[in-house]
Design a protein around this motif. Structure first.
Motif, PDB file in Angstrom:
ATOM      1  N   ASN A   1     -69.016  91.772 138.600  1.00 38.23           N
ATOM      2  CA  ASN A   1     -68.032  91.875 139.613  1.00 38.23           C
ATOM      3  C   ASN A   1     -68.701  93.609 140.382  1.00 38.23           C
ATOM      4  O   ASN A   1     -68.314  94.480 139.678  1.00 38.23           O
ATOM      5  N   PRO A   2     -69.532  93.681 141.082  1.00 35.85           N
ATOM      6  CA  PRO A   2     -70.349  95.028 142.101  1.00 35.85           C
ATOM      7  C   PRO A   2     -69.034  94.755 143.031  1.00 35.85           C
ATOM      8  O   PRO A   2     -69.067  95.561 143.769  1.00 35.85           O
ATOM      9  N   GLY A   3     -68.098  93.717 143.367  1.00 37.85           N
ATOM     10  CA  GLY A   3     -66.956  94.088 144.355  1.00 37.85           C
ATOM     11  C   GLY A   3     -66.269  95.554 144.646  1.00 37.85           C
ATOM     12  O   GLY A   3     -65.836  96.390 143.393  1.00 37.85           O
ATOM     13  N   SER A   4     -65.820  95.445 145.808  1.00 37.95           N
ATOM     14  CA  SER A   4     -64.799  96.446 145.819  1.00 37.95           C
ATOM     15  C   SER A   4     -63.074  96.110 145.096  1.00 37.95           C
ATOM     16  O   SER A   4     -62.422  97.417 145.355  1.00 37.95           O
ATOM     17  N   GLY A   5     -62.619  95.468 144.742  1.00 39.45           N
ATOM     18  CA  GLY A   5     -61.288  94.935 144.139  1.00 39.45           C
ATOM     19  C   GLY A   5     -61.917  93.908 143.192  1.00 39.45           C
ATOM     20  O   GLY A   5     -62.647  93.571 143.033  1.00 39.45           O
ATOM     21  N   ALA A   6     -60.525  93.743 142.844  1.00 37.97           N
ATOM     22  CA  ALA A   6     -60.669  93.161 141.325  1.00 37.97           C
ATOM     23  C   ALA A   6     -61.203  91.490 141.468  1.00 37.97           C
ATOM     24  O   ALA A   6     -60.594  90.658 142.756  1.00 37.97           O
ATOM     25  N   MET A   7     -61.542  90.684 140.576  1.00 44.00           N
ATOM     26  CA  MET A   7     -61.852  89.387 140.671  1.00 44.00           C
ATOM     27  C   MET A   7     -61.202  88.647 138.705  1.00 44.00           C
ATOM     28  O   MET A   7     -61.544  89.526 137.990  1.00 44.00           O
ATOM     29  N   ASN A   8     -60.130  88.466 139.545  1.00 47.81           N
ATOM     30  CA  ASN A   8     -58.976  88.133 138.341  1.00 47.81           C
ATOM     31  C   ASN A   8     -59.446  86.740 138.211  1.00 47.81           C
ATOM     32  O   ASN A   8     -59.459  85.640 139.105  1.00 47.81           O
ATOM     33  N   ASP A   9     -58.904  85.923 137.093  1.00 45.19           N
ATOM     34  CA  ASP A   9     -58.711  84.302 136.622  1.00 45.19           C
ATOM     35  C   ASP A   9     -59.863  83.656 136.751  1.00 45.19           C
ATOM     36  O   ASP A   9     -59.828  82.946 137.599  1.00 45.19           O
ATOM     37  N   ALA A  10     -61.279  85.079 136.011  1.00 42.65           N
ATOM     38  CA  ALA A  10     -62.540  84.185 136.585  1.00 42.65           C
ATOM     39  C   ALA A  10     -62.932  84.154 135.415  1.00 42.65           C
ATOM     40  O   ALA A  10     -62.290  84.193 134.923  1.00 42.65           O
ATOM     41  N   THR A  11     -62.999  82.160 135.640  1.00 43.64           N
ATOM     42  CA  THR A  11     -63.842  81.200 134.286  1.00 43.64           C
ATOM     43  C   THR A  11     -65.433  81.672 134.261  1.00 43.64           C
ATOM     44  O   THR A  11     -65.977  81.267 135.159  1.00 43.64           O
ATOM     45  N   ILE A  12     -65.863  81.524 133.327  1.00 43.62           N
ATOM     46  CA  ILE A  12     -66.945  82.095 132.925  1.00 43.62           C
ATOM     47  C   ILE A  12     -67.625  80.626 131.779  1.00 43.62           C
ATOM     48  O   ILE A  12     -67.127  80.924 130.701  1.00 43.62           O
ATOM     49  N   ALA A  13     -68.210  80.312 131.996  1.00 46.45           N
ATOM     50  CA  ALA A  13     -68.450  79.370 131.473  1.00 46.45           C
ATOM     51  C   ALA A  13     -70.675  79.681 130.797  1.00 46.45           C
ATOM     52  O   ALA A  13     -70.850  79.715 131.855  1.00 46.45           O
ATOM     53  N   VAL A  14     -70.461  79.875 129.370  1.00 45.25           N
ATOM     54  CA  VAL A  14     -72.057  79.884 129.095  1.00 45.25           C
ATOM     55  C   VAL A  14     -72.583  78.409 128.427  1.00 45.25           C
ATOM     56  O   VAL A  14     -71.334  78.184 127.445  1.00 45.25           O
TER      57      VAL A  14
END
Length: 557
Positions: A456-469
């Protein structure tokens, strides 16, 4: 007594504490529980009947000490254990009387509180439901040099009388035997009569329900089962309150409330000093009547807090609280240091606090103000204003509730402030996904590695993100490890197989998953792995996730 108000809020911790003067001066005390109680200052009067006044724990009558009971001296009864006694005004024989006077003046200019335990038990009613007669508490002008008991529980005709309170089982203190005026016979009642100068006139009374608030427990054979704790307050303006704790766990019951003695024609103002005493009597009906646990002290102040605000507020802007502390008009002076503490919730910052005669400091989210100003009953301290700044994340309702000890019960206060959301656009994160393999092409029979990351290189938080590998098909279980950077946190440090997890990625945070395997000899197939992210507000949606893939091919022959 220390008065306190404590509050809680939906915004994580708004609270208020007001400390009222705690140094109300003790003036006199006597438990009457001991075997040897000095008779200095105590005067026994009007003994009549078989059971003269006595200290129930005394084993003998000794000069300089309150006397032992006649039956104990005669060997017909045992004394109470040392420390477990009381002062007996009458036994439960008929036509019995006794009184006890503290012939030492008690300071009353700032108001005074008297407390004592009262016991009326082992009753012998003859007619009706009640025994006879009751206990009177006398309050006498401290300048009186010779106090002689009178009639009607010893009060009518009492020299130097200021006010008399009858805890009247039979009811005659409200009738002619008690003095002029009154409604007539009032069993199980508390009645008040005025001073000698006012003719011992009836002032006020309250009948109590004998089923729920009996003054006497005739069937009780143990003193403890008949305990009634009495509290009498008289303030510097001659206002009196009387409460009785019936030992039922509900606290003191008001029986005389805010009685202005000055309104009685002929009643004197509160003397500078007071003397106190008790008297009891029996008739054809009888009961044991005793006292204990006596104390006198300067009357406490009672403080009441009122909180107002300039709301509604808005996140990202400013607001103010206005705090007002009033002194209960029917209790004592507030003339010791007073401390006011105001704690605001997370996201709210106090920026200034001030009020005339208050010294205020700010430490983080806590404002502390102290005052040494002497404030009379019924007056107010100068108001305190607390300015606050609200963070952009604060919204909803700030609600504070609590209570402050105010002598006659807890004064409840509620402060509610509506906070509108900040008028700014929310800052969201940005998802970047990557995956790589090494070596590529792989070497049959050698080690190979896949590395998948979500950042997350943005300026705000990225919450409740789902990561699937999704790893490539493996010839043996592929183990992976997780590495977190930039304030992110791995849900698990390691594991086996594919990954499907939900995480919060702060601005600048990233998670990297690495798996290492061995490519079997003779394999010639290509293998593909992928990483996908779905995060609210990042542009990576469930319909269109952000995906990266990597294919590892066999070497060319």
């Amino acid at each position: 007594m220390v008065g306190r108000i404590a509050a809680a809020t939906a915004l994580a911790g708004l609270s208020v504490t007001v400390s009222s003067p705690a140094s109300a001066a003790p003036l006199s005390s006597e438990s009457f529980a001991g075997a040897r109680i000095s008779s200095s200052g105590w005067v026994i009067g009007s003994p009549r009947g078989a059971g003269s006044p006595c200290a129930t724990a005394a084993t003998a009558t000794v000069a300089g000490f309150l006397p032992a009971c006649r039956e104990v001296v005669a060997g017909k009864a045992k004394a109470d254990p040392d420390g477990g006694g009381a002062f007996r005004l009458t036994g439960n024989s008929g036509v019995n009387a006794g009184s006890l006077l503290l012939d030492k003046p008690i300071q009353a200019e700032r108001g005074v509180r008297f407390e004592f335990d009262m016991y009326q038990y082992k009753g012998k009613p003859t007619t009706g439901k009640f025994g006879a007669d009751g206990i009177a508490f006398w309050i006498v002008d401290g300048a009186e040099t010779k106090v002689d008991a009178g009639e009607g529980l010893g009060y009518k005709g009492l020299s130097g009388a200021f006010v008399g309170i009858g805890f009247d089982v039979f009811g005659n203190f409200s009738s002619t035997p008690g003095g002029p005026g009154g409604p007539g016979l009032k069993p199980n009642s508390v009645a008040v009569r005025g001073s000698a100068a006012a003719g011992y006139d009836y002032i006020s009374g309250k009948s109590l329900d004998p089923a729920t608030h009996p003054l006497a427990i005739d069937a009780a054979t143990r003193r403890a089962d008949a305990k009634r704790h009495v509290i009498v307050d008289i303030n510097s303006s001659n206002v009196m309150n009387v409460r009785i704790d019936f030992d039922d766990g509900k606290g003191p019951t008001p029986v005389v409330t805010d009685l202005d003695l000055d309104k009685l024609p002929g009643q004197e103002p509160l003397p500078k000093t007071l003397k106190v005493g008790w008297a009891a009597a029996t008739g054809n009906a009888a009961a044991v009547r005793e006292i204990g646990g006596f104390s006198a002290r300067t009357l406490d102040a009672g403080l009441k807090l009122t909180v107002t605000d300039n709301g509604p507020w808005q996140g990202g802007r400013t607001g103010a609280y206005n705090l007002d502390v009033a002194v209960n008009p029917n209790l004592g002076w507030s003339d010791d240091p007073v401390k006011l503490s105001w704690s605001v919730p997370a996201g709210v910052t106090p920026t200034a606090a001030k009020g005339d005669s208050w010294a205020c400091t700010i430490a983080g989210r806590v404002v502390t103000c102290t005052s040494v100003t002497r404030i009379a009953p019924g007056a107010h301290y100068p108001p305190v204003k607390v300015d606050v700044a609200l963070g952009t994340s604060v919204s909803g309702s700030a609600v504070a509730t609590g209570g402050i000890g105010a002598g006659l019960g807890d004064d409840k206060v509620t402060s509610t402030v509506s906070v509108k959301p900040a008028a700014i656009k929310p800052v969201v994160g940005k998802a970047v996904v990557k995956i790589s393999s090494s070596p590529n092409p792989y070497v049959a029979g050698g080690k190979f590695t896949y590395t998948a990351s979500a950042a997350n290189p943005g300026s705000g938080a990225m919450n409740d993100a789902t990561i699937a590998v999704t790893w490539p098909p493996a010839f043996e279980p592929l183990k992976w490890k997780c590495t977190a950077t930039g304030g992110a946190v791995c849900p698990a440090a390691d594991g086996t197989g594919d990954i499907d997890t939900t995480v919060d990625l702060p601005a600048g945070g990233a998670l990297t998953y690495t798996q290492v395997g061995t490519m079997p000899v003779g394999v010639t197939t290509s293998f593909t792995a992928s990483v996908a992210v779905v995060a609210p507000g990042s542009g990576c949606t469930a319909d269109k996730p952000c995906v990266a893939a990597e294919t590892n091919k066999p070497p060319l022959y």
